[in-house]
Design an enzyme around this catalytic site. Structure first.
Site, mmCIF file in Angstrom:
data_model
loop_
_atom_site.group_PDB
_atom_site.id
_atom_site.type_symbol
_atom_site.label_atom_id
_atom_site.label_comp_id
_atom_site.label_asym_id
_atom_site.label_seq_id
_atom_site.Cartn_x
_atom_site.Cartn_y
_atom_site.Cartn_z
ATOM 1 C CB CYS A 82 -17.468 24.854 -0.988
ATOM 2 S SG CYS A 82 -18.478 23.746 -0.003
ATOM 3 C CB ILE B 202 -9.840 19.760 -0.445
ATOM 4 C CG1 ILE B 202 -10.205 21.347 -0.336
ATOM 5 C CG2 ILE B 202 -8.898 19.391 0.351
ATOM 6 C CD1 ILE B 202 -8.783 22.070 -0.496
#
Length: 648
Positions: free
Chosen positions: A2, A53
Site C-alpha cells: 500500500c 493481498i
C-alpha cells in the site's frame, strides 16, 4: 502492500486538517487502488491506500488494538506473521483479523520498540500510541520499502511512502539540498538519509525512530540491525550448496503467501531464473512468468528466459519493446519525485506494466548480484586489491596517480586498453577506489561540471563521505565483503530497491524479494568470500547450487543486464532533446552548472568522440525533475487518471 502517509503534532495535540491529509493520501492512489481510509484524532492523522493481498476481507487500515489506544499504518509484508500471531495469541492477545498488520500492533504492545526484531519481511510503518503520546516509525532491514518524513517549522511531522505525499501537504519547502545534488551526480540518487529537498529525509534501512510529543529536540533514528561479515564458517562447498537451496526454498515459500494472483519476473538471468525454478518446486500449478524482450539483439535475453519457461512449463508472457522506447523520460522524472539516473527504470516500468495484467504480486531476483557477488565490478575490484596490497600506499598514490592523470580516456578502445580507471583506482584506498568505480560523474568531471557558486554552496562536501561513513562501520577488511557491505547500504537501497518499488507501484504491483531475506543474508555473511567469487566466476556458490535446476547456458553465459541503448539515442532520435535539455534555460537558471562543460558533453558525444551517455542521461533526468517536480507545485502529488502506460 500500500501507500501510507500521516501527520503527527510533536508539540501539542492540535487537530490535523482533513483536507491536507486527504490530499496526501490520494497522491499515492496508485500504491493502493483497492481501498483508502483516513483516521484523525487530536494530534495525529493517518492515511492509507490499500492494495489488497492478505486478509482481503478484513485487513483494512489504519488498524487498531482492542481499546483503540494504538493505531498503525503499514506498507509491506510480514512473511512470518502466522508464527508471530500464534506466539502473541499464546501471550494473551486477541486478534480481530487474519492480517499481518494486526500482528505488528500487538507486537508493539508486547515488545515495544523491540517489535522490529521479531519481524521478517519488507516493511515501513508508523504506530501511534496515545497512552505514551508517541509515534514510532521503522523501516525493513534491506530498505525494500520506503519511508520519507519531514519536520515542519510549526512542529508538525509529515511522513509518507513517497515524497509526493509530503509535497502534497503544501507546507514542505521545495528548496534543494546541494549535498544531495552532489550525491546524485556521483551516484545517480540522493543517498539515505538525505532527500533532494533540504527539509525532508528518508528513514535509513534497518533503522527506527521514536517521536515523543513535547520532547525538547528532534530524535535521531537508531539502527536495530546490521549485517556482520564474519566469513568464519567451515562448511564444505557441497553442504553449502545444499543449505543454500534449502534456505532459498524457505524464503520463496514465505513470499508465495497470497490471496491474489502471484507470479514472477523472468529476465533470463541467473537470479530470476533461480527464483522461478524454486517456485516451480513449491507449487503444483504452472508458475506465471513475465519477460520483457527488446527488438535490439544486443539487449535481448528472451531466449534464455524461454529456456527456463520451457523447462518448468510456466504460464509465460512476453512483451517485446522497441529499442527506441524513450517516451517515458518525463514520466519517470515525475514518478520518482527526486532525480533518479538509472536508465533501466524504463524496462523495469514496462515489465511491471506487463506483469500487472497477469498478477498482483510478482517475485523478483533483485539483490542477487549484491548478495552472491555477481557484479563484474566486484571481480575488477578484487584484481586491483591484489595490486594495492603488493605496494604501500605511499608508493602507489604518486605512481598510479600520475599514470591515471596522463593516460588517455579511451571509451572506443578494446577493454584491455582502457586502463585509465584502473590506474586511478590503484592510487586510492579500497573504499575510495570503489566509490570512484561506481561514480557516474567522477570527481574531476563533477569539478568541471559544477559552477563556482554551486561549489560554495557545497561548502567542501563530497559524496565520498557517504562511502566513508559506511566503510567505517563495515567491520571487515575482506575486499569482497567490504564492497558488498557498501552496496547493501548504498546502491541496493538507493538505486535497485527505489527503482523497483516506484516502477512496480506505479502499476499497483507488489514485488517480493526472496534473495534479500535477512536470515539468508546473515548466513551468507558467514561464508568465506572464495565461495562467492572464484577466479573470474561470480556467484560461484549460487551457480553451483542451481546446476541441478537450471540450464548450463543460463548459469554460465556472460551477464547482459537490463540496459537501454542510450549512446545511440543521444546521437540519433534524441539528439535535439539532449541539446534542449542540457543547453536550455532550466539548467542554466539554477546557476549550478558550467555551460562550457555542458556544451563539451553534448558535442563530444554526438560527434562520436566520446561516450558520455551516462552523464548526459543523469543531466537530462535532473532537468526533467526540475520541470516535472520543482516547477509543478500545483500538480505534483495529485492523482492522474489511470490509462495504459500512465502513472497515477
Amino acid at each position: 502492500m500500500c501507500g501510507i502517509t500521516g501527520l503527527f503534532d510533536t508539540r501539542e495535540q492540535r487537530s490535523p486538517e482533513r483536507e491536507r491529509l486527504h490530499r496526501m493520501n490520494e497522491s499515492q492512489h496508485h500504491r493502493g487502488p483497492d481501498e483508502g481510509d483516513l483516521h484523525l484524532q487530536p494530534g495525529v492523522g493517518f492515511g492509507h491506500r490499500r492494495l489488497s493481498i492478505i486478509d482481503v476481507a478484513t485487513g483494512q487500515q489504519p488498524i487498531f488494538n482492542g481499546d483503540r489506544t494504538v493505531a498503525l499504518v503499514f506498507n509491506g509484508e510480514i512473511y512470518n506473521y502466522q508464527a508471530l500471531m500464534a506466539e502473541l495469541q499464546a501471550a494473551g492477545y486477541a486478534f480481530r483479523t487474519k492480517s499481518d498488520s494486526e500482528t505488528i500492533v500487538h507486537a508493539w504492545q508486547h515488545w515495544g520498540e523491540d517489535c522490529v526484531q521479531h519481524l521478517r519481511g519488507m516493511f515501513a510503518f508508523a504506530i501511534y500510541d496515545s497512552r505514551r503520546q508517541c509515534l514510532f516509525m521503522a523501516r525493513d532491514r534491506m530498505g525494500v520499502k520506503p519511508m520519507h518524513y519531514a519536520l515542519l517549522p510549526d512542529g508538525w511531522l509529515l511522513f509518507g511512502s513517497e515524497l509526493k505525499s509530503l509535497l502534497a501537504h503544501g507546507g514542505l519547502s521545495r528548496e534543494l539540498d546541494p549535498c544531495a545534488v552532489e550525491e546524485y551526480f556521483a551516484l545517480g540518487y540522493a543517498a539515505e538519509p538525505r532527500t533532494v529537498f533540504k527539509g525532508a529525509k528518508k528513514l535509513a534501512p534497518g533503522h527506527c525512530v521514536l517521536w515523543q510529543r513535547g520532547a525538547a529536540s528532534e530524535p535521531q533514528p537508531r539502527p536495530y540491525w546490521d549485517v556482520k561479515f564474519t566469513l568464519d564458517s567451515r562448511i564444505s562447498q557441497a553442504d553449502a550448496e545444499a543449505e543454500l537451496r534449502e534456505r532459498l526454498t524457505e524464503s520463496v515459500k514465505l513470499r508465495m503467501i497470497s490471496e491474489v494472483p502471484l507470479g514472477a519476473f523472468l529476465s533470463g538471468g541467473v537470479d530470476s531464473s533461480a527464483v522461478v525454478a524454486t517456485m516451480a518446486q513449491v507449487q503444483s500449478d504452472p508458475v506465471i512468468t513475465c519477460s520483457m524482450g527488446f527488438d535490439d539483439p544486443k539487449f535481448n535475453e528472451i531466449e534464455f528466459a524461454q529456456m527456463v519457461a520451457d523447462r518448468y512449463r510456466t504460464a509465460h508472457h512476453v512483451q517485446t519493446v522497441a529499442s527506441d522506447d524513450f517516451d517515458l523520460i518525463d514520466t519517470l522524472a515525475r514518478l520518482y519525485d527526486e532525480p533518479f539516473a538509472d536508465s533501466s527504470a524504463i524496462p523495469t516500468y514496462r515489465v511491471s506494466q506487463l506483469a500487472r495484467r497477469q498478477v498482483t504480486v510478482a517475485l523478483s531476483g533483485d539483490g542477487g548480484d549484491e548478495t552472491f557477488g555477481g557484479y563484474r565490478r566486484y571481480r575488477m575490484h578484487l584484481m586491483e586489491e591484489r595490486l594495492r596490497s603488493a605496494l604501500p600506499y605511499g608508493l602507489r598514490k604518486p605512481l598510479f596517480g600520475t599514470l591515471g592523470a596522463v593516460y588517455p580516456k579511451m571509451d572506443w578502445a578494446p577493454r584491455f586498453l582502457r586502463a585509465k580507471t584502473t590506474f586511478e583506482g590503484l592510487a586510492r584506498s579500497s573504499v575510495q577506489a570503489y566509490f570512484h568505480s561506481v561514480s557516474i560523474l567522477r570527481g574531476p568531471m563533477r569539478d568541471a561540471l559544477f559552477s563556482d557558486r554551486f561549489k560554495r554552496e557545497l561548502g567542501g562536501y563530497n559524496a565520498f563521505e557517504v562511502f566513508e561513513h559506511h566503510g567505517a562501520k563495515a567491520g571487515t577488511d575482506d575486499p569482497l565483503a567490504l564492497i558488498q557491505y557498501l552496496d547493501y547500504k548504498t546502491y541496493l537501497v538507493g538505486d535497485i530497491n527505489t527503482k523497483v518499488d516506484r516502477a512496480a507501484m506505479a502499476h499497483s504491483l507488489e514485488v517480493r524479494e526472496p534473495l534479500m531475506d535477512h536470515p539468508l543474508i546473515e548466513w551468507l555473511a558467514t561464508l568465506p568470500s572464495h565461495l562467492k567469487i572464484q577466479g573470474q566466476e561470480g556467484k560461484f556458490l549460487f551457480k553451483k547450487a542451481m546446476e541441478p535446476l537450471l540450464p548450463h547456458d543460463v548459469l554460465y553465459r556472460p551477464k547482459m543486464g537490463f540496459a537501454v541503448p542510450l549512446a545511440r539515442w543521444f546521437r540519433g532520435p534524441l539528439k535535439q532533446r539532449v541539446r534542449d535539455s542540457l543547453l536550455g534555460d532550466r539548467l542554466a537558471a539554477t546557476g549550478w552548472f558550467q555551460r562550457d562543460y555542458l556544451q563539451h558533453l553534448v558535442e563530444a558525444h554526438q560527434s562520436g568522440q566520446r561516450d558520455y551517455s551516462a552523464p548526459i542521461w543523469t543531466l537530462m533526468m535532473f532537468e526533467g525533475f526540475l520541470r516535472q517536480v520543482v516547477d509543478a507545485p500545483e500538480s505534483i502529488g495529485l492523482p492522474v487518471p489511470q490509462r495504459e502506460g500512465a502513472v497515477a
